[in-house]
Design a protein around this motif. Sequence first.
Motif, PDB file in Angstrom:
ATOM      1  N   ARG A 217      -1.229 -11.799  17.790  1.00  0.00           N
ATOM      2  CA  ARG A 217      -2.491 -11.136  18.107  1.00  0.00           C
ATOM      3  C   ARG A 217      -3.046 -10.533  16.817  1.00  0.00           C
ATOM      4  NH1 ARG A 217      -4.470  -5.831  20.131  1.00  0.00           N
ATOM      5  NH2 ARG A 217      -2.590  -4.963  19.240  1.00  0.00           N
ATOM      6  N   SER A 218      -4.178 -11.048  16.382  1.00  0.00           N
ATOM      7  CA  SER A 218      -4.841 -10.505  15.204  1.00  0.00           C
ATOM      8  C   SER A 218      -5.775  -9.383  15.621  1.00  0.00           C
ATOM      9  CB  SER A 218      -5.655 -11.593  14.500  1.00  0.00           C
ATOM     10  OG  SER A 218      -4.808 -12.602  14.028  1.00  0.00           O
ATOM     11  N   GLY A 219      -6.062  -8.498  14.683  1.00  0.00           N
ATOM     12  CA  GLY A 219      -6.975  -7.419  15.013  1.00  0.00           C
ATOM     13  C   GLY A 219      -7.325  -6.569  13.811  1.00  0.00           C
ATOM     14  N   PHE A 220      -8.220  -5.626  14.070  1.00  0.00           N
ATOM     15  CA  PHE A 220      -8.680  -4.695  13.046  1.00  0.00           C
ATOM     16  C   PHE A 220      -8.048  -3.335  13.275  1.00  0.00           C
ATOM     17  CE2 PHE A 220     -11.932  -7.927  13.320  1.00  0.00           C
ATOM     18  CZ  PHE A 220     -12.203  -8.192  11.985  1.00  0.00           C
ATOM     19  N   VAL A 221      -7.745  -2.662  12.180  1.00  0.00           N
ATOM     20  CA  VAL A 221      -7.164  -1.322  12.240  1.00  0.00           C
ATOM     21  C   VAL A 221      -7.996  -0.418  11.336  1.00  0.00           C
ATOM     22  CG1 VAL A 221      -5.112   0.080  11.799  1.00  0.00           C
ATOM     23  CG2 VAL A 221      -4.854  -2.267  12.595  1.00  0.00           C
ATOM     24  N   THR A 222      -8.393   0.728  11.868  1.00  0.00           N
ATOM     25  CA  THR A 222      -9.092   1.729  11.076  1.00  0.00           C
ATOM     26  C   THR A 222      -8.069   2.770  10.626  1.00  0.00           C
ATOM     27  OG1 THR A 222     -11.129   1.388  12.313  1.00  0.00           O
ATOM     28  CG2 THR A 222     -10.952   3.427  11.052  1.00  0.00           C
ATOM     29  N   VAL A 223      -7.946   2.909   9.320  1.00  0.00           N
ATOM     30  CA  VAL A 223      -6.942   3.802   8.737  1.00  0.00           C
ATOM     31  C   VAL A 223      -7.653   4.982   8.062  1.00  0.00           C
ATOM     32  CG1 VAL A 223      -5.033   3.967   7.095  1.00  0.00           C
ATOM     33  CG2 VAL A 223      -5.469   1.807   8.295  1.00  0.00           C
ATOM     34  N   PRO A 224      -7.392   6.209   8.518  1.00  0.00           N
ATOM     35  CA  PRO A 224      -7.967   7.367   7.815  1.00  0.00           C
ATOM     36  C   PRO A 224      -7.212   7.620   6.509  1.00  0.00           C
ATOM     37  CG  PRO A 224      -6.644   8.087   9.679  1.00  0.00           C
ATOM     38  CD  PRO A 224      -6.643   6.586   9.701  1.00  0.00           C
ATOM     39  N   LEU A 225      -7.965   7.779   5.427  1.00  0.00           N
ATOM     40  CA  LEU A 225      -7.353   7.997   4.112  1.00  0.00           C
ATOM     41  C   LEU A 225      -7.763   9.345   3.541  1.00  0.00           C
ATOM     42  CD1 LEU A 225      -7.918   4.547   2.341  1.00  0.00           C
ATOM     43  CD2 LEU A 225      -5.842   5.372   3.435  1.00  0.00           C
ATOM     44  N   GLN A 226      -6.824   9.980   2.859  1.00  0.00           N
ATOM     45  CA  GLN A 226      -7.126  11.190   2.106  1.00  0.00           C
ATOM     46  C   GLN A 226      -7.307  10.867   0.624  1.00  0.00           C
ATOM     47  OE1 GLN A 226      -3.826  13.738   2.942  1.00  0.00           O
ATOM     48  NE2 GLN A 226      -4.525  14.203   5.016  1.00  0.00           N
ATOM     49  N   LEU A 227      -6.863   9.696   0.211  1.00  0.00           N
ATOM     50  CA  LEU A 227      -6.973   9.238  -1.176  1.00  0.00           C
ATOM     51  C   LEU A 227      -8.452   9.070  -1.534  1.00  0.00           C
ATOM     52  CD1 LEU A 227      -5.454   8.092  -3.693  1.00  0.00           C
ATOM     53  CD2 LEU A 227      -5.615   5.859  -2.602  1.00  0.00           C
ATOM     54  N   ARG A 228      -8.881   9.679  -2.642  1.00  0.00           N
ATOM     55  CA  ARG A 228     -10.279   9.597  -3.053  1.00  0.00           C
ATOM     56  C   ARG A 228     -10.450   9.060  -4.478  1.00  0.00           C
ATOM     57  NH1 ARG A 228     -10.810   9.964   1.660  1.00  0.00           N
ATOM     58  NH2 ARG A 228     -11.902  11.559   2.830  1.00  0.00           N
ATOM     59  N   ASP A 229      -9.377   8.993  -5.246  1.00  0.00           N
ATOM     60  CA  ASP A 229      -9.461   8.524  -6.619  1.00  0.00           C
ATOM     61  C   ASP A 229      -9.874   7.050  -6.633  1.00  0.00           C
ATOM     62  OD1 ASP A 229      -8.626   9.067  -9.579  1.00  0.00           O
ATOM     63  OD2 ASP A 229      -7.755   7.120  -9.051  1.00  0.00           O
ATOM     64  N   PRO A 230     -10.917   6.680  -7.407  1.00  0.00           N
ATOM     65  CA  PRO A 230     -11.373   5.289  -7.392  1.00  0.00           C
ATOM     66  C   PRO A 230     -10.316   4.292  -7.881  1.00  0.00           C
ATOM     67  CG  PRO A 230     -12.550   6.555  -9.068  1.00  0.00           C
ATOM     68  CD  PRO A 230     -11.732   7.522  -8.273  1.00  0.00           C
ATOM     69  N   TYR A 231      -9.488   4.715  -8.844  1.00  0.00           N
ATOM     70  CA  TYR A 231      -8.431   3.818  -9.317  1.00  0.00           C
ATOM     71  C   TYR A 231      -7.350   3.655  -8.259  1.00  0.00           C
ATOM     72  CZ  TYR A 231     -10.614   4.158 -13.895  1.00  0.00           C
ATOM     73  OH  TYR A 231     -11.505   4.102 -14.928  1.00  0.00           O
ATOM     74  N   GLY A 232      -7.009   4.733  -7.581  1.00  0.00           N
ATOM     75  CA  GLY A 232      -6.033   4.663  -6.498  1.00  0.00           C
ATOM     76  C   GLY A 232      -6.520   3.775  -5.363  1.00  0.00           C
ATOM     77  N   LEU A 233      -7.814   3.900  -5.027  1.00  0.00           N
ATOM     78  CA  LEU A 233      -8.382   3.051  -3.975  1.00  0.00           C
ATOM     79  C   LEU A 233      -8.404   1.586  -4.402  1.00  0.00           C
ATOM     80  CD1 LEU A 233     -11.287   5.372  -2.844  1.00  0.00           C
ATOM     81  CD2 LEU A 233      -9.299   4.721  -1.469  1.00  0.00           C
ATOM     82  N   ALA A 234      -8.690   1.336  -5.679  1.00  0.00           N
ATOM     83  CA  ALA A 234      -8.687  -0.045  -6.177  1.00  0.00           C
ATOM     84  C   ALA A 234      -7.288  -0.652  -6.104  1.00  0.00           C
ATOM     85  CB  ALA A 234      -9.219  -0.085  -7.610  1.00  0.00           C
TER      86      ALA A 234
END
Length: 162
Positions: A91-108
Amino acid sequence: MKRLLPYPAMSLFLLGTWLVLNQSLAVGHLVIGAVLGLVLGAAFGRLQPPPLRIRNRRRLFRLGTLVVGDVIRSNLALLRIMLGGTTRDVRSGFVTVPLQLRDPYGLAVLACIITATPGTIWMSYRAREGLLLIHVFDLVDEADWIRLIGDRYETPLKEIFE
């Protein structure tokens, strides 16, 4: 010198990438790679990226080895599914994950980790709300994915970059 080569590491990386992609050390490829490195390195400087601060290099190395293991494990699991080794329905699907990470390099880096892991892909990120949308090929439990991304990847990335 700084004006000609504002980001020497980026220029060198681009040169190396060009040579690897062309699988050649011929003079022509060295010249083209050097020109691309200089031009694209200068263009990168015009983007005015925020300064990169790695706070915990040891943690970065541990995260890298963890990701390599996860990619191998995910490849094997996906191979098992594709070859029909499992009897249950996928079963494939989408998951919404809340993140506290805001650093652009960390997000990349997080985007690279998620996209490089077979069976998952980074779909979108809403910065204002800090919500990441991923697609999972074999979605069993959304809460497990939220916990996995938060504990396994986001927490170390926050220690490394924030």
